[in-house]
Design a protein around this motif. Structure first.
Motif, PDB file in Angstrom:
ATOM      1  N   PRO A 124       0.826  -1.210   0.000  1.00 49.78           N
ATOM      2  CA  PRO A 124       0.000   0.000   0.000  1.00 49.78           C
ATOM      3  C   PRO A 124       0.866   1.269   0.000  1.00 49.78           C
ATOM      4  CG  PRO A 124      -0.095  -1.086   2.146  1.00 49.78           C
ATOM      5  CD  PRO A 124       0.713  -1.965   1.248  1.00 49.78           C
ATOM      6  N   ALA A 125       0.314   2.320  -0.541  1.00 49.87           N
ATOM      7  CA  ALA A 125       1.006   3.615  -0.547  1.00 49.87           C
ATOM      8  C   ALA A 125       1.049   4.156   0.885  1.00 49.87           C
ATOM      9  CB  ALA A 125       0.280   4.582  -1.455  1.00 49.87           C
ATOM     10  N   GLN A 126       2.110   4.882   1.195  1.00 49.10           N
ATOM     11  CA  GLN A 126       2.263   5.429   2.543  1.00 49.10           C
ATOM     12  C   GLN A 126       2.469   6.942   2.433  1.00 49.10           C
ATOM     13  OE1 GLN A 126       5.407   3.433   4.519  1.00 49.10           O
ATOM     14  NE2 GLN A 126       4.292   1.511   4.731  1.00 49.10           N
ATOM     15  N   LEU A 127       1.743   7.632   3.321  1.00 49.78           N
ATOM     16  CA  LEU A 127       1.863   9.086   3.374  1.00 49.78           C
ATOM     17  C   LEU A 127       2.101   9.467   4.823  1.00 49.78           C
ATOM     18  CD1 LEU A 127       1.640  11.888   2.072  1.00 49.78           C
ATOM     19  CD2 LEU A 127      -0.813  11.808   2.524  1.00 49.78           C
ATOM     20  N   HIS A 128       3.229  10.088   5.092  1.00 48.91           N
ATOM     21  CA  HIS A 128       3.560  10.588   6.434  1.00 48.91           C
ATOM     22  C   HIS A 128       3.574  12.104   6.344  1.00 48.91           C
ATOM     23  CE1 HIS A 128       4.616   6.685   8.062  1.00 48.91           C
ATOM     24  NE2 HIS A 128       5.360   6.446   6.971  1.00 48.91           N
ATOM     25  N   MET A 129       2.778  12.746   7.219  1.00 45.15           N
ATOM     26  CA  MET A 129       2.719  14.200   7.233  1.00 45.15           C
ATOM     27  C   MET A 129       3.073  14.696   8.636  1.00 45.15           C
ATOM     28  SD  MET A 129      -0.770  14.972   5.087  1.00 45.15           S
ATOM     29  CE  MET A 129      -0.702  16.674   5.443  1.00 45.15           C
ATOM     30  N   SER A 130       3.891  15.729   8.703  1.00 43.33           N
ATOM     31  CA  SER A 130       4.177  16.392   9.977  1.00 43.33           C
ATOM     32  C   SER A 130       4.152  17.896   9.723  1.00 43.33           C
ATOM     33  CB  SER A 130       5.522  15.949  10.556  1.00 43.33           C
ATOM     34  OG  SER A 130       6.575  16.303   9.688  1.00 43.33           O
ATOM     35  N   GLN A 131       3.643  18.592  10.702  1.00 39.71           N
ATOM     36  CA  GLN A 131       3.521  20.055  10.581  1.00 39.71           C
ATOM     37  C   GLN A 131       4.379  20.684  11.658  1.00 39.71           C
ATOM     38  OE1 GLN A 131       1.652  22.189   8.404  1.00 39.71           O
ATOM     39  NE2 GLN A 131       3.012  23.635   9.398  1.00 39.71           N
ATOM     40  N   PRO A 132       5.549  21.238  11.310  1.00 37.33           N
ATOM     41  CA  PRO A 132       6.361  21.929  12.322  1.00 37.33           C
ATOM     42  C   PRO A 132       5.624  23.186  12.795  1.00 37.33           C
ATOM     43  CG  PRO A 132       7.638  21.550  10.304  1.00 37.33           C
ATOM     44  CD  PRO A 132       6.216  21.199  10.014  1.00 37.33           C
TER      45      PRO A 132
END
Length: 187
Positions: A21-29
């Protein structure tokens, strides 16, 4: 008699599919925010208060005069005394010229010239009421305040995204087969 028979065996194809599966990691500094508040500028100017005390009238009342005023007062008193003395002598001279009119003229003049006027008793060195004069100019305070607006600097940081695309792999798990046999069968 033999009859040929056809026997067929088939094996279907099997497809094997593996997916990742596709993976999306998001972080907002967090955003960066700096706030600086410059100090206010204050300037104060003071004009001093002024108190004036004039006690010259009190000194004059106690007969403690400045040299200039003392000289002027004594000169005036001297002029007045000289004028009075001159007037008295002129009056007495005129009276002596007419001595024939009155027998008591010499006696009266002797009494007048023999005794001086007595000084009056009393306290004369206390100044009169409100002899000391005062005036006051109040102090003046000028306060100037210059304020400065706060310096606010804000910077939003972009989100950090890591994307791993998904994958699909397909393969043939089992090959298709077709077996055809011809069998002769006796009847």
């Amino acid at each position: 008699m033999e009859i040929p028979q056809i026997r067929m065996h088939s094996q279907p194809a099997k497809i094997q599919i593996q997916t990742e599966p596709a993976q999306l990691h998001m972080s907002q500094p967090s955003g960066d925010l700096t706030i600086r508040q410059p100090k206010a500028e204050i300037s104060m100017r003071t004009k001093q208060g002024k108190l004036n005390i004039d006690q010259s009238q009190a000194w004059e009342d106690m007969n403690l005069l400045s040299a200039k005023k003392s000289i002027a007062k004594n000169a005036q008193a001297g002029e007045q005394a000289a004028a009075q003395g001159t007037a008295r002598r002129a009056r007495q001279g005129n009276a002596l010229m007419r001595i024939e009119n009155s027998a008591d003229t010499i006696k009266a003049q002797a009494m007048e010239n023999a005794f001086s006027e007595q000084k009056r008793l009393g306290i004369t060195f206390i100044p009169s009421t409100f002899a000391v004069k005062t005036s006051y100019e109040p102090a003046d305070l000028d306060i100037q305040v210059q304020t400065h607006q706060p310096v606010i600097e804000g910077r939003a940081n972009k989100p950090i995204m890591q994307y791993t695309p998904g994958s699909i792999e397909s393969s043939l798990a089992q090959r298709p087969e077709l077996t055809i046999e011809v069998i002769n069968k006796k009847i």
